[in-house]
Write a protein that holds these residues in place. Structure first.
Motif, PDB file in Angstrom:
ATOM      1  N   THR A  65       0.739  -1.189  -0.012  1.00 37.14           N
ATOM      2  CA  THR A  65      -0.185   0.029   0.172  1.00 37.14           C
ATOM      3  C   THR A  65       0.638   1.391   0.001  1.00 37.14           C
ATOM      4  O   THR A  65       0.387   2.237   0.306  1.00 37.14           O
ATOM      5  N   THR A  66       2.114   1.234  -0.057  1.00 36.41           N
ATOM      6  CA  THR A  66       2.975   2.136  -0.319  1.00 36.41           C
ATOM      7  C   THR A  66       4.101   2.112  -1.371  1.00 36.41           C
ATOM      8  O   THR A  66       4.183   0.969  -2.004  1.00 36.41           O
ATOM      9  N   VAL A 363      -6.727   2.959  -0.836  1.00 34.28           N
ATOM     10  CA  VAL A 363      -5.466   3.821  -0.338  1.00 34.28           C
ATOM     11  C   VAL A 363      -5.984   5.189  -0.922  1.00 34.28           C
ATOM     12  O   VAL A 363      -5.811   6.154  -0.106  1.00 34.28           O
ATOM     13  N   GLN A 368      -3.145   8.044   3.716  1.00 39.74           N
ATOM     14  CA  GLN A 368      -2.168   7.429   4.558  1.00 39.74           C
ATOM     15  C   GLN A 368      -2.368   8.114   5.842  1.00 39.74           C
ATOM     16  O   GLN A 368      -2.367   9.218   6.179  1.00 39.74           O
ATOM     17  N   GLY A 371      -5.022   4.139   4.751  1.00 38.55           N
ATOM     18  CA  GLY A 371      -5.188   3.334   3.763  1.00 38.55           C
ATOM     19  C   GLY A 371      -4.593   1.985   4.097  1.00 38.55           C
ATOM     20  O   GLY A 371      -5.109   0.678   3.977  1.00 38.55           O
ATOM     21  N   THR A 372      -3.390   2.073   4.728  1.00 38.65           N
ATOM     22  CA  THR A 372      -2.668   0.861   5.076  1.00 38.65           C
ATOM     23  C   THR A 372      -3.447   0.266   6.279  1.00 38.65           C
ATOM     24  O   THR A 372      -3.550  -1.020   6.181  1.00 38.65           O
ATOM     25  N   THR A 375      -6.736  -1.348   5.011  1.00 36.48           N
ATOM     26  CA  THR A 375      -6.400  -2.568   4.321  1.00 36.48           C
ATOM     27  C   THR A 375      -5.907  -3.665   5.149  1.00 36.48           C
ATOM     28  O   THR A 375      -6.455  -5.037   4.645  1.00 36.48           O
TER      29      THR A 375
END
Length: 411
Positions: A65-66, A363, A368, A371-372, A375
């Motif tokens: 996610t990054t 995301v 952020q 999002g992380t 998820t």
């Protein structure tokens, strides 16, 4: 206790041993007579396993996610989380040795027959699932499946159908080698310090070679799959087995050292991250595929393995008896850990497949760090739901490595 591997333990009966029975042994297990009855259930193993796999899923979520290739925060975090694989292999050596040391009825062929099928069959099936869905369908190549089986074979060899499946390839190697490891630990009784020193020196050499040596071009096709062999993890496997051979003494030694271990964690973690930041800011190396095998990371890996065992030991002896609901949650998470590990990358794939402006839609919408975080929670929840379904279908043992459950709810 009947312990199958680091993924599973057979749960004790209601009248079975208490946490005190698990940890109150007064003698070194390596001096006991060959066991013919069940050994005490090690509740700390449940907490270690559940915690380790929760962290594995988190770091996979973080990197998906990054921007893993360019984000220094992501890489410095995942650098420390690489310890999870070493912790797990240490746990594997510990649990297997705990069960099988001193057993006169131990036979390598019987061991392989019983243990390997619980990993190799799910490995083959899930490799096929990941290859068909992620490797073929996602790229519009579904019609090529019948003609691309050689591609599947190459991925099956190294555990690359899903980016997490190499782990099972290493597990199979550990199973193959365990009879030799058991023989080595028992033959070197009285010289385990020398055994550990030799293994640790080899570990330093292996990490140094991986970090600093570039192989000839003719070797590169197989050399870069070193992560899928037992070699980079051999010290942790052997150390786990030796710790099990001296479990009572090891438990006594590590008890009460939480403060020292906390300081050691902070120091070794700061050392590893500090050197990484130097590489990132001064040399421009933000991401390295071999960061898990950096020599400078090794002190952190050792301390992390000791620390999580100390945490599990403290929880088992002091907290678990007073927190039955949390103990049930830990037992549940531990029991489901292997099938959740198998399925979670597929869940991540579908959660993150929809894109908005080049980012996963989830995301993009949440930003952020939410999002992380979201998820991660969704991946855990959906994976558990999928596992509950898979555990109740015919052939569950082949899909999850665990026996089929009845349709009524149970841990």
């Amino acid at each position: 206790m009947t312990t199958t591997d680091a993924f599973t333990q057979t749960a004790p009966s209601p009248s079975g041993p208490t946490a005190g029975a698990v940890t109150a042994s007064s003698s070194d297990t390596s001096t006991q007579k060959p066991a013919t009855t069940k050994r005490p259930y090690l509740f700390q193993v449940d907490l270690i396993r559940a915690t380790t796999f929760a962290l594995v899923i988190f770091v996979h979520t973080l990197t998906q996610t990054t921007d893993e290739l360019n984000n220094i925060g992501t890489n410095s975090t995942s650098l420390l989380f690489h310890a999870t694989r070493n912790i797990f292999f240490a746990l594997t050596g510990f649990v297997l040795m705990y069960q099988y040391q001193g057993r006169e009825d131990f036979r390598a062929v019987s061991f392989w027959r019983r243990r390997m099928k619980l990993v190799i069959l799910p490995y083959i099936l899930w490799s096929a699932v990941y290859w068909v869905i992620i490797g073929m369908w996602a790229w519009g190549r579904l019609d090529e499946v019948p003609h691309s089986l050689d591609e599947f074979w190459q991925q099956l060899r190294w555990g690359t159908a899903g980016f997490h499946l190499y782990f099972l390839v290493v597990m199979l190697q550990v199973y193959l080698l365990f009879p030799l490891i058991r023989w080595l630990v028992q033959k070197t009784r009285g010289h385990h310090g020398a055994l550990l020193a030799t293994s640790f020196a080899l570990q330093i050499a292996v990490f140094a070679i991986i970090t600093y040596w570039t192989p000839p071009e003719s070797w590169s096709s197989w050399w870069w799959h070193h992560y899928a062999t037992f070699v980079p993890y051999q010290f942790f496997i052997i150390a786990g087995a030796v710790a099990a051979a001296h479990r009572a003494r090891f438990d006594e030694w590590i008890t009460g050292k939480g403060g020292w271990l906390g300081l050691a964690l902070a120091g070794t973690g700061a050392f590893a991250v500090g050197l990484y930041l130097y590489e990132a800011f001064v040399k421009g190396t933000v991401h390295s595929n071999d960061s898990a095998f950096a020599v400078t990371l090794l002190p952190w890996l050792v301390v992390a393995a000791l620390s999580i065992y100390a945490l599990g030991r403290h929880w088992s002896a002091n907290i678990r008896p007073r927190a039955p609901r949390f103990a049930k949650a830990v037992a549940y998470a531990s029991n489901r850990s292997f099938p959740v590990f198998l399925v979670h990358v597929l869940v991540l794939f579908f959660l993150l497949r929809p894109k908005t402006d080049g980012q996963p839609t989830l995301v993009h919408a949440l930003g952020q760090p939410w999002g992380t975080i979201v998820t991660y929670l969704l991946t855990i929840g959906i994976s558990l739901a999928a596992v509950e379904a898979l555990r109740r279908v015919p052939g569950s043992i082949y899909l999850t490595g665990r026996p089929r459950l009845p349709f009524r709810w149970q841990i």
